[in-house]
Structure formats: structure tokens, C-alpha cells
Design a protein around this motif. Sequence first.
Motif, PDB file in Angstrom:
ATOM      1  N   GLY A 189     -22.288  46.068  -8.348  1.00 31.62           N
ATOM      2  CA  GLY A 189     -23.507  45.527  -7.777  1.00 31.62           C
ATOM      3  C   GLY A 189     -23.799  46.051  -6.392  1.00 31.62           C
ATOM      4  N   ASN A 190     -24.954  45.657  -5.856  1.00 31.34           N
ATOM      5  CA  ASN A 190     -25.383  46.024  -4.515  1.00 31.34           C
ATOM      6  C   ASN A 190     -25.305  44.809  -3.602  1.00 31.34           C
ATOM      7  OD1 ASN A 190     -26.847  48.068  -6.386  1.00 31.34           O
ATOM      8  ND2 ASN A 190     -27.047  48.941  -4.339  1.00 31.34           N
ATOM      9  N   ILE A 191     -24.498  44.943  -2.551  1.00 26.89           N
ATOM     10  CA  ILE A 191     -24.401  43.860  -1.571  1.00 26.89           C
ATOM     11  C   ILE A 191     -25.659  43.841  -0.707  1.00 26.89           C
ATOM     12  CG2 ILE A 191     -23.036  42.956   0.346  1.00 26.89           C
ATOM     13  CD1 ILE A 191     -20.607  44.337  -0.911  1.00 26.89           C
ATOM     14  N   THR A 192     -26.080  45.017  -0.286  1.00 18.48           N
ATOM     15  CA  THR A 192     -27.363  45.190   0.405  1.00 18.48           C
ATOM     16  C   THR A 192     -28.061  46.382  -0.237  1.00 18.48           C
ATOM     17  OG1 THR A 192     -26.543  46.713   2.106  1.00 18.48           O
ATOM     18  CG2 THR A 192     -26.331  44.346   2.559  1.00 18.48           C
ATOM     19  N   GLU A 193     -29.209  46.745   0.277  1.00 23.31           N
ATOM     20  CA  GLU A 193     -29.936  47.881  -0.274  1.00 23.31           C
ATOM     21  C   GLU A 193     -29.140  49.168  -0.151  1.00 23.31           C
ATOM     22  OE1 GLU A 193     -34.247  50.196   0.286  1.00 23.31           O
ATOM     23  OE2 GLU A 193     -33.784  48.390   1.451  1.00 23.31           O
ATOM     24  N   ARG A 194     -28.322  49.273   0.896  1.00 26.51           N
ATOM     25  CA  ARG A 194     -27.558  50.506   1.128  1.00 26.51           C
ATOM     26  C   ARG A 194     -26.083  50.379   0.781  1.00 26.51           C
ATOM     27  NH1 ARG A 194     -29.600  53.774   6.449  1.00 26.51           N
ATOM     28  NH2 ARG A 194     -31.864  53.664   6.053  1.00 26.51           N
ATOM     29  N   LEU A 195     -25.560  49.177   0.654  1.00 19.39           N
ATOM     30  CA  LEU A 195     -24.131  48.961   0.403  1.00 19.39           C
ATOM     31  C   LEU A 195     -23.917  48.517  -1.038  1.00 19.39           C
ATOM     32  CD1 LEU A 195     -21.195  48.774   1.429  1.00 19.39           C
ATOM     33  CD2 LEU A 195     -21.704  46.413   2.140  1.00 19.39           C
ATOM     34  N   SER A 196     -23.134  49.302  -1.785  1.00 22.25           N
ATOM     35  CA  SER A 196     -22.838  48.977  -3.181  1.00 22.25           C
ATOM     36  C   SER A 196     -21.332  48.999  -3.399  1.00 22.25           C
ATOM     37  CB  SER A 196     -23.509  49.980  -4.119  1.00 22.25           C
ATOM     38  OG  SER A 196     -23.044  51.301  -3.873  1.00 22.25           O
ATOM     39  N   THR A 197     -20.893  48.353  -4.476  1.00 25.32           N
ATOM     40  CA  THR A 197     -19.463  48.284  -4.759  1.00 25.32           C
ATOM     41  C   THR A 197     -19.225  48.254  -6.258  1.00 25.32           C
ATOM     42  OG1 THR A 197     -17.407  47.036  -4.370  1.00 25.32           O
ATOM     43  CG2 THR A 197     -19.425  45.769  -4.678  1.00 25.32           C
ATOM     44  N   ILE A 198     -18.079  48.738  -6.659  1.00 28.42           N
ATOM     45  CA  ILE A 198     -17.627  48.640  -8.036  1.00 28.42           C
ATOM     46  C   ILE A 198     -16.129  48.365  -8.015  1.00 28.42           C
ATOM     47  CG2 ILE A 198     -17.348  51.161  -8.147  1.00 28.42           C
ATOM     48  CD1 ILE A 198     -17.865  50.945 -11.152  1.00 28.42           C
ATOM     49  N   SER A 199     -15.695  47.421  -8.834  1.00 23.17           N
ATOM     50  CA  SER A 199     -14.280  47.071  -8.876  1.00 23.17           C
ATOM     51  C   SER A 199     -13.904  46.692 -10.296  1.00 23.17           C
ATOM     52  CB  SER A 199     -13.964  45.926  -7.913  1.00 23.17           C
ATOM     53  OG  SER A 199     -14.708  44.760  -8.258  1.00 23.17           O
ATOM     54  N   ASN A 200     -12.662  46.914 -10.651  1.00 25.02           N
ATOM     55  CA  ASN A 200     -12.184  46.491 -11.954  1.00 25.02           C
ATOM     56  C   ASN A 200     -10.680  46.286 -11.916  1.00 25.02           C
ATOM     57  OD1 ASN A 200     -10.674  48.958 -13.143  1.00 25.02           O
ATOM     58  ND2 ASN A 200     -12.597  49.867 -12.457  1.00 25.02           N
ATOM     59  N   PHE A 201     -10.192  45.472 -12.835  1.00 25.56           N
ATOM     60  CA  PHE A 201      -8.758  45.305 -12.996  1.00 25.56           C
ATOM     61  C   PHE A 201      -8.465  45.181 -14.484  1.00 25.56           C
ATOM     62  CE2 PHE A 201      -9.576  40.835 -13.714  1.00 25.56           C
ATOM     63  CZ  PHE A 201      -8.512  40.429 -14.507  1.00 25.56           C
ATOM     64  N   ALA A 202      -7.233  45.462 -14.854  1.00 29.81           N
ATOM     65  CA  ALA A 202      -6.839  45.372 -16.247  1.00 29.81           C
ATOM     66  C   ALA A 202      -5.391  44.911 -16.342  1.00 29.81           C
ATOM     67  CB  ALA A 202      -7.002  46.723 -16.949  1.00 29.81           C
ATOM     68  N   TYR A 203      -5.127  44.108 -17.364  1.00 26.52           N
ATOM     69  CA  TYR A 203      -3.753  43.719 -17.706  1.00 26.52           C
ATOM     70  C   TYR A 203      -3.490  44.201 -19.122  1.00 26.52           C
ATOM     71  CZ  TYR A 203       0.318  41.071 -19.093  1.00 26.52           C
ATOM     72  OH  TYR A 203       1.567  40.724 -19.570  1.00 26.52           O
ATOM     73  N   VAL A 204      -2.399  44.939 -19.307  1.00 27.56           N
ATOM     74  CA  VAL A 204      -2.057  45.508 -20.613  1.00 27.56           C
ATOM     75  C   VAL A 204      -0.600  45.175 -20.928  1.00 27.56           C
ATOM     76  CG1 VAL A 204      -1.902  47.595 -22.024  1.00 27.56           C
ATOM     77  CG2 VAL A 204      -3.670  47.415 -20.252  1.00 27.56           C
ATOM     78  N   ASP A 205      -0.373  44.685 -22.138  1.00 31.14           N
ATOM     79  CA  ASP A 205       0.979  44.406 -22.630  1.00 31.14           C
ATOM     80  C   ASP A 205       1.219  45.301 -23.836  1.00 31.14           C
ATOM     81  OD1 ASP A 205       3.485  42.900 -23.080  1.00 31.14           O
ATOM     82  OD2 ASP A 205       2.431  42.217 -24.876  1.00 31.14           O
TER      83      ASP A 205
END
Length: 288
Positions: free
Chosen positions: A154-170
Motif C-alpha cells: 500500500g501507499n502510506i502517502t502519495e510518495r511513500l509506499s511499502t510492501i511486506s510479507n512473511f511466510a511459515y512453512v513446515d
Amino acid sequence: SRLKVLLGGRIDYLKQSYVRSNTTNIGGFPVAVSGPVSTTDYFSQFSPRAGVTYDLVPGAMTAYGMYSRSFTPSVGVVNFTSVPLLPEYGDIWEGGLKTQLVENWTWTNAGFYIREHNVNVEQFVGVTGGGTPIFQVSQSGTVRSQGVESNLTGNITERLSTISNFAYVDTMQQSINPFVNGKAVRGVPNWTGNVWARYNLVQNRRETFGTALGMIYVGDRLGDYNSPLVLPSYNLWDLGFYYTRGRINAGLVWDNIFNQTYALSSISQYQVIPGAPSNVRMTFSATF
């Protein structure tokens, strides 16, 4: 319509031809016992694919589910004998939710279950008189993988954006090989995650210039099937600069800015592959 269905499939026909010496193992070494042997093997596989999506809340929340079968030919022979490696195939089930939290923010959560068959396993079996490690390839009966994954963009502001993810695998293997049976897959961590944020210092119709900072985390991993080796967890920080003007795109990425020392992967306790040190790379492209 809120409901969408996808159905498909693929048929693979595989022909593998080998010309090799018939060998046997003497003292852990492959020794030829006859001249070249020519064999031809044929495999065929139908791989179905099915998926369904349903809009629980139109424009805001969608549920999905899917099933597919994978098919990967194996090239080579098992343990230096005339027995060919069978193709790997797997069954994949996945389901999840995609949610539009607010404008420009998307959150996706998914769970998955995978069963793979005829998976190749390279295993340390000894050393030569000169100290060179000897490895043999066998095919584990079944590898089961299950876990969850979450992504937020998503976009925090018009110029600042972010992407994050995590995963758990067994993961767990079922095999007639006692060194592999009941163990996790070598090199596969339970936990992984990353966060990436970008800020555009210049952003207009003519050009864009931005900088980005990211962190990658990789958890502990099994390092060897024959010893208690565990590769330790690590986290890396990367820095990037990006420029776009018309048809020109340029980038400068500084990987591993703190020059973190870490183990990327391993084959056994005798062969641990280190990760890349701090390095800088540039990219440039133009479209016409």
C-alpha cells in the motif's frame, strides 16, 4: 458475477535416452563393470488445474481456492546405476482471502498444502582417500509442505509506499532412506519475511527519482541429513535508488549494506555455501 471458476490441464509426454556404463559401488566408488548401456524411458502425465474465486464483499474482500498438479522431469541416474530418475510430480492445494483494507492498501492471506513425489535428495555418503566428499542422489518417497503466507502492500502517502510479507512453512519427508525419513527438507527455513519501503523524492509527469530501503529475514534451516548441522538465521538490509524519465529507467542497488556474513545454503556439513558480501549493482534500460 461474484463467482468465477477456472478449469484447465496440461499433458506432458517425456522421452529420456541414456548412454552410460553399467557400474557398481565398490568401497563407496562407482566402478564400471561393463561397456556402454543404452536405455530409453517414456513418461506421460496429465496435470489438471482448477480454481475458484468468490467476492464476499464486492470490491473489498475476495476468497479463492485452487488445486494444481506439477510435473518436473528429472535428468540423471540414481546412485551411478542404470536406474533412471523418475519425474517429480506434486499436488498443490491453496486457499485464502484478498482484502482491500482501505484505498491503496491490499492485504492477502493464504494457506497451502503440497505433496511432492520422487523428490531428488543429494546425500553425503563418505570421503575419498584424498578427502574429497562423495555424494549420491536418491529419490525421497514423499515431501509434504504446509504453511501460511501473508502480504501487505500500500501507499502510506502519495510518495511513500511499502510492501511486506512473511511466510511459515513446515516440511517433512517420508522415505525408505533412514537418514532422510521424518526430517525437514534441507535448506528450507520455517520462517521468512521481508519489508520494503520506497520514497519518491521527485515525482511528476516528466520524471521520478526515488530511494528504497528493505530488510530480508531467513530463519534457521536444516543443513545436513547425516549430522546435527543447522544453518543459523540471518537478516540483510538493502538500499536502492531508482530513476525514470520517459522511456529511460535506471537503478542502483546496494545489497547487504552492513556486509553481513551468513550461510546461504549447504549440501552437507562439509559444504556450506556462503552468501554474497556487500555489493553494488546498476541497471539501465530504455524502451523504443
